[in-house]
Design an enzyme around this catalytic site. Structure first.
Site, PDB file in Angstrom:
ATOM      1  N   HIS A  96     -32.898 -18.713  89.534  1.00 17.08           N
ATOM      2  CA  HIS A  96     -34.166 -19.421  89.390  1.00 17.08           C
ATOM      3  C   HIS A  96     -35.301 -18.541  89.912  1.00 17.08           C
ATOM      4  O   HIS A  96     -35.202 -17.989  91.018  1.00 17.08           O
ATOM      5  CB  HIS A  96     -34.169 -20.692  90.250  1.00 17.08           C
ATOM      6  CG  HIS A  96     -33.225 -21.756  89.799  1.00 17.08           C
ATOM      7  ND1 HIS A  96     -33.626 -22.837  89.064  1.00 17.08           N
ATOM      8  CD2 HIS A  96     -31.882 -21.909  90.004  1.00 17.08           C
ATOM      9  CE1 HIS A  96     -32.583 -23.620  88.834  1.00 17.08           C
ATOM     10  NE2 HIS A  96     -31.511 -23.086  89.390  1.00 17.08           N
ATOM     11  N   HIS A 155     -26.999 -18.143  86.759  1.00 15.23           N
ATOM     12  CA  HIS A 155     -28.442 -18.003  86.495  1.00 15.23           C
ATOM     13  C   HIS A 155     -29.185 -17.872  87.810  1.00 15.23           C
ATOM     14  O   HIS A 155     -28.722 -18.328  88.852  1.00 15.23           O
ATOM     15  CB  HIS A 155     -28.982 -19.191  85.696  1.00 15.23           C
ATOM     16  CG  HIS A 155     -28.660 -20.526  86.299  1.00 15.23           C
ATOM     17  ND1 HIS A 155     -27.417 -21.102  86.157  1.00 15.23           N
ATOM     18  CD2 HIS A 155     -29.397 -21.377  87.048  1.00 15.23           C
ATOM     19  CE1 HIS A 155     -27.404 -22.266  86.791  1.00 15.23           C
ATOM     20  NE2 HIS A 155     -28.595 -22.454  87.356  1.00 15.23           N
ATOM     21  N   GLN A 173     -25.321 -26.502  91.902  1.00 17.44           N
ATOM     22  CA  GLN A 173     -25.199 -25.944  90.542  1.00 17.44           C
ATOM     23  C   GLN A 173     -24.882 -27.069  89.551  1.00 17.44           C
ATOM     24  O   GLN A 173     -23.959 -27.866  89.785  1.00 17.44           O
ATOM     25  CB  GLN A 173     -24.088 -24.879  90.490  1.00 17.44           C
ATOM     26  CG  GLN A 173     -24.031 -24.144  89.153  1.00 17.44           C
ATOM     27  CD  GLN A 173     -23.004 -23.014  89.124  1.00 17.44           C
ATOM     28  OE1 GLN A 173     -22.155 -22.900  90.025  1.00 17.44           O
ATOM     29  NE2 GLN A 173     -23.057 -22.186  88.094  1.00 17.44           N
ATOM     30  N   ASN A 177     -27.685 -20.976  92.672  1.00 23.84           N
ATOM     31  CA  ASN A 177     -26.737 -21.990  93.152  1.00 23.84           C
ATOM     32  C   ASN A 177     -25.331 -21.738  92.610  1.00 23.84           C
ATOM     33  O   ASN A 177     -25.172 -21.369  91.443  1.00 23.84           O
ATOM     34  CB  ASN A 177     -27.193 -23.381  92.696  1.00 23.84           C
ATOM     35  CG  ASN A 177     -28.553 -23.753  93.256  1.00 23.84           C
ATOM     36  OD1 ASN A 177     -28.890 -23.400  94.381  1.00 23.84           O
ATOM     37  ND2 ASN A 177     -29.352 -24.465  92.478  1.00 23.84           N
ATOM     38  N   ASP A 203     -37.589 -23.080  82.731  1.00 21.28           N
ATOM     39  CA  ASP A 203     -36.717 -24.214  83.069  1.00 21.28           C
ATOM     40  C   ASP A 203     -37.282 -25.481  82.412  1.00 21.28           C
ATOM     41  O   ASP A 203     -38.485 -25.737  82.459  1.00 21.28           O
ATOM     42  CB  ASP A 203     -36.655 -24.377  84.591  1.00 21.28           C
ATOM     43  CG  ASP A 203     -35.521 -25.298  85.025  1.00 21.28           C
ATOM     44  OD1 ASP A 203     -34.621 -24.818  85.735  1.00 21.28           O
ATOM     45  OD2 ASP A 203     -35.544 -26.495  84.665  1.00 21.28           O
TER      46      ASP A 203
HETATM   47  P1  5GP Z   1     -28.768 -25.315  88.615  1.00 19.95           P
HETATM   48  O1  5GP Z   1     -28.968 -26.717  89.136  1.00 19.95           O
HETATM   49  O2  5GP Z   1     -27.446 -25.186  87.906  1.00 19.95           O
HETATM   50  O3  5GP Z   1     -29.000 -24.243  89.636  1.00 19.95           O
HETATM   51  O4  5GP Z   1     -29.927 -25.105  87.566  1.00 19.95           O
HETATM   52  C1  5GP Z   1     -29.829 -25.488  86.234  1.00 19.95           C
HETATM   53  C2  5GP Z   1     -31.238 -25.559  85.705  1.00 19.95           C
HETATM   54  O5  5GP Z   1     -31.171 -25.542  84.301  1.00 19.95           O
HETATM   55  C3  5GP Z   1     -31.995 -26.824  86.119  1.00 19.95           C
HETATM   56  O6  5GP Z   1     -33.162 -26.478  86.845  1.00 19.95           O
HETATM   57  C4  5GP Z   1     -32.326 -27.497  84.789  1.00 19.95           C
HETATM   58  O7  5GP Z   1     -33.599 -28.069  84.760  1.00 19.95           O
HETATM   59  C5  5GP Z   1     -32.191 -26.359  83.793  1.00 19.95           C
HETATM   60  N1  5GP Z   1     -31.741 -26.776  82.467  1.00 19.95           N
HETATM   61  C6  5GP Z   1     -30.697 -27.586  82.172  1.00 19.95           C
HETATM   62  N2  5GP Z   1     -30.566 -27.719  80.850  1.00 19.95           N
HETATM   63  C7  5GP Z   1     -31.552 -26.971  80.286  1.00 19.95           C
HETATM   64  C8  5GP Z   1     -31.935 -26.711  78.927  1.00 19.95           C
HETATM   65  O8  5GP Z   1     -31.339 -27.199  77.964  1.00 19.95           O
HETATM   66  N3  5GP Z   1     -32.999 -25.874  78.746  1.00 19.95           N
HETATM   67  C9  5GP Z   1     -33.670 -25.315  79.797  1.00 19.95           C
HETATM   68  N4  5GP Z   1     -34.711 -24.512  79.505  1.00 19.95           N
HETATM   69  N5  5GP Z   1     -33.339 -25.547  81.082  1.00 19.95           N
HETATM   70  C10 5GP Z   1     -32.298 -26.367  81.322  1.00 19.95           C
END
Ligand code: 5GP
Ligand code: ZN
Length: 138
Positions: free
Chosen positions: A103, A101, A95, A88, A32
């Site tokens: 985590h 995805h 999300q 999420n 992440d």
């Molecule tokens: P969500 O909030 O949708 O459950 O998680 C999305 C995750 O993707 C976040 O923890 C964020 O830090 C990660 N993320 C967003 N954009 C990028 C990216 O361009 N590269 C990587 N490696 N992680 C990302």
């Protein structure tokens, strides 16, 4: 199937660089970019599914199998003290990237952000609990 303007589809295609810790035919696992802890990783199915409602059961099951394997591997390598698996769905649930995805979050006793996943609690009466239970039986 790739979705236009999806950042995770672009990472899967290699258009955007990532720190990839695992890859097979169906999944890519990356670190992440804004980690909650050392080793925080994301399991990405290579097919684009928006969320838990969209993904097929078999891919979801394989993602969980992979999470099980990686939790053991990462715990051994990182020496973490515990592990969260978080997934999420929809903005209200946190999300921010609308490509399914999971985590993988290693947890450390000495970490300063021990409250990463804490939430406040709601209270329901016994009647409400009964009604909720009845409505959810399947
Ligand atoms: P969500 O909030 O949708 O459950 O998680 C999305 C995750 O993707 C976040 O923890 C964020 O830090 C990660 N993320 C967003 N954009 C990028 C990216 O361009 N590269 C990587 N490696 N992680 C990302
Ligand atoms: Zn996507």
């Amino acid at each position: 199937m790739r979705e236009k303007d999806c950042i995770f589809c672009k990472i899967i295609e290699g258009e955007i660089p990532s720190h990839t810790i695992y890859e097979d035919e169906r999944f890519k696992v990356i670190l992440d970019a804004s980690p909650a802890s050392k080793g925080h990783a994301l399991i990405l199915p290579k097919e684009h599914y928006a969320d838990i409602y969209d993904i097929d059961e078999d891919t979801a099951a394989c993602a969980m199998k992979l999470a099980k394997k990686l939790a053991a591997h990462m715990t051994e390598v990182l020496g973490c003290d515990g592990f969260n698996i978080v997934q999420n769905n929809h903005e209200i649930a946190g999300q921010t990237v609308f490509h399914f995805h999971m985590h993988l979050i290693p947890r450390y006793k000495e970490a300063k952000n021990a409250d990463i996943l804490q939430w406040s609690h709601e209270t329901f009466s016994q009647e409400e609990m009964k009604a909720i239970c009845e409505s959810l039986k399947c």
